[in-house]
Design an enzyme around this catalytic site. Sequence first.
Site, PDB file in Angstrom:
ATOM      1  NE  ARG A  51      -2.051   2.069   3.571  1.00  0.00           N
ATOM      2  CZ  ARG A  51      -2.712   2.619   4.589  1.00  0.00           C
ATOM      3  NH1 ARG A  51      -3.954   2.239   4.862  1.00  0.00           N
ATOM      4  NH2 ARG A  51      -2.144   3.512   5.364  1.00  0.00           N
ATOM      5  CE1 TYR A  73      -5.118   6.295   7.841  1.00  0.00           C
ATOM      6  CE2 TYR A  73      -4.753   6.090   5.471  1.00  0.00           C
ATOM      7  CZ  TYR A  73      -4.966   5.516   6.705  1.00  0.00           C
ATOM      8  OH  TYR A  73      -5.003   4.158   6.812  1.00  0.00           O
ATOM      9  CG  ASP A  86      -7.068   3.590   3.341  1.00  0.00           C
ATOM     10  OD1 ASP A  86      -8.154   4.082   2.980  1.00  0.00           O
ATOM     11  OD2 ASP A  86      -6.896   3.064   4.455  1.00  0.00           O
ATOM     12  CG  HIS A  92      -8.583   6.803   6.105  1.00  0.00           C
ATOM     13  ND1 HIS A  92      -9.017   7.395   7.254  1.00  0.00           N
ATOM     14  CD2 HIS A  92      -8.147   5.582   6.465  1.00  0.00           C
ATOM     15  CE1 HIS A  92      -8.833   6.564   8.277  1.00  0.00           C
ATOM     16  NE2 HIS A  92      -8.313   5.448   7.824  1.00  0.00           N
ATOM     17  CD  GLU A 128      -8.280   0.481   2.755  1.00  0.00           C
ATOM     18  OE1 GLU A 128      -7.216  -0.006   2.320  1.00  0.00           O
ATOM     19  OE2 GLU A 128      -8.473   0.679   3.962  1.00  0.00           O
ATOM     20  CD  GLU A 175     -10.383   0.952   7.360  1.00  0.00           C
ATOM     21  OE1 GLU A 175      -9.552   0.318   6.696  1.00  0.00           O
ATOM     22  OE2 GLU A 175     -10.116   2.000   7.965  1.00  0.00           O
ATOM     23  NE  ARG A 226      -9.840  -2.166   3.523  1.00  0.00           N
ATOM     24  CZ  ARG A 226      -8.857  -2.544   4.341  1.00  0.00           C
ATOM     25  NH1 ARG A 226      -8.158  -3.623   4.098  1.00  0.00           N
ATOM     26  NH2 ARG A 226      -8.583  -1.809   5.406  1.00  0.00           N
ATOM     27  CD  GLU A 275      -4.659  -2.733   6.543  1.00  0.00           C
ATOM     28  OE1 GLU A 275      -5.834  -2.957   6.865  1.00  0.00           O
ATOM     29  OE2 GLU A 275      -4.151  -1.602   6.549  1.00  0.00           O
ATOM     30  CD1 TRP A 309      -7.904  11.859  10.110  1.00  0.00           C
ATOM     31  CD2 TRP A 309      -8.510   9.798  10.740  1.00  0.00           C
ATOM     32  NE1 TRP A 309      -6.767  11.115  10.296  1.00  0.00           N
ATOM     33  CE2 TRP A 309      -7.103   9.857  10.684  1.00  0.00           C
ATOM     34  CE3 TRP A 309      -9.124   8.600  11.111  1.00  0.00           C
ATOM     35  CZ2 TRP A 309      -6.294   8.761  10.989  1.00  0.00           C
ATOM     36  CZ3 TRP A 309      -8.338   7.511  11.415  1.00  0.00           C
ATOM     37  CH2 TRP A 309      -6.916   7.580  11.355  1.00  0.00           C
TER      38      TRP A 309
END
Length: 407
Positions: free
Chosen positions: A147, A159, A215, A217, A241, A267, A288, A344, A407
């Site tokens: 990643r 991030y 990612d 996020h 992601e 996630e 995920r 991951e 975030w």
Amino acid sequence: MRIAAADVVVTCPGRNFVTLKITTEDGVTGLGDATLNGRELAVASYLRDHVAPLLVGRDAHRITDLWHYLYKGAYWRRGPVTMTAIAAVDTALWDIKGKVAGLPVYELLGGAARDRVLCYGHASGETVEETLEQVQAYVDEGYRAVRVQCGVPGLPATYGVPHGEGSSFGAYEPAQVGAMPQEATWSTTAYLDVVPRLFAAVRERFGPHLEVLHDVHHRLTPMEAARLGESLRPYRPFWIEDPTPAENQRAFELLRAHTSVPIAVGEVLTSIWDCQDLITNQWIDYIRTTVVHAGGITHLKRIFDLADLYQVRSGSHGATDLSPVSMAAALHVDVSIPNFGIQEYMRHTAETDAVFPHTWRFERGHLYPSTEPGLGVELDEEEAARHPYRQAYLPVNRLEDGTVHSW
Ligand code: GCO
Ligand code: MG
């Protein structure tokens, strides 16, 4: 086989972890991870005050019945606190069942459907160049999937990128010790400019075969995410992601119509109903969800089985805020399902590994589940007691004008 005790252990070997330990009347123990980053004590209380008293005296073998007893029996459904607590009970009971059967959990899930579990590591840096150096280090260790995240020029912190000594809690995962969350700043314009440059540089240096992930996020709108997808498409990302928040599952219909890059989500989702539309409409490529936040092994299997019907593959969350107990459980699921995608993997610190001795292992870009009975992970309670809980929060994000942003 009756449950005699259900104890909650909170420890902070560099970061906070909540673990449920179930003990049967004949002394068999099982572990379940119950860690919800930044909200740890809510799950500890849910388990101690509301779940543990319900478990004592029940048959430890009746996993499905106990799952539904805790889920439907609470009346209040879903949500991260409830589902993490149920996950901990479920995982601990699978651990016990494996130990009693004398088999690793994956054997109880149908046996190994593959020899090894492909995993990806996290490369990051303030600059594109720094990130390339970290990718190189992963490649040198045998990783086939990495990643990549880099700093966004003009922003004080980004991030996925460690910044400033002592600023991060654990390797980089940013739950900050302290009474108040740290605040971050975000600019979509600057971000959309730098990420394609990062991908171009990675492909140029590492060629076409390395699997490269990213990612987002949850920070973009569907159309911004589509623009990102199209700008990365020439560099063949393995996935992007969490390109846009998933509370509104239909946002992914829009995104899907405008880019063909593979999309991974899940996630922060805690149940099969949170991803039902994403999966059954084939708006995503990878789901995920993870053992600890999506109701344990029992419920995660249901999600992955549904996903298999729609050619959606697994890609379980595995950041360092998930304890080695979660990783042990994830690997038993990963190795046994037909539609495994990728896992991951962020390495825990030596302090964390000392609290949770385990026999799952990493070798040349792949993870291998424990072959011991149960999950193959223990909790060293004396070691855990040496690391008392410390309050810590994930950061809060704002746009440059002060507006609160995801975030
Ligand atoms: C990931 C995740 C993590 C989360 C963290 C929150 O893909 O690894 O996005 O970095 O931010 O798990 O607790
Ligand atoms: Mg993520």
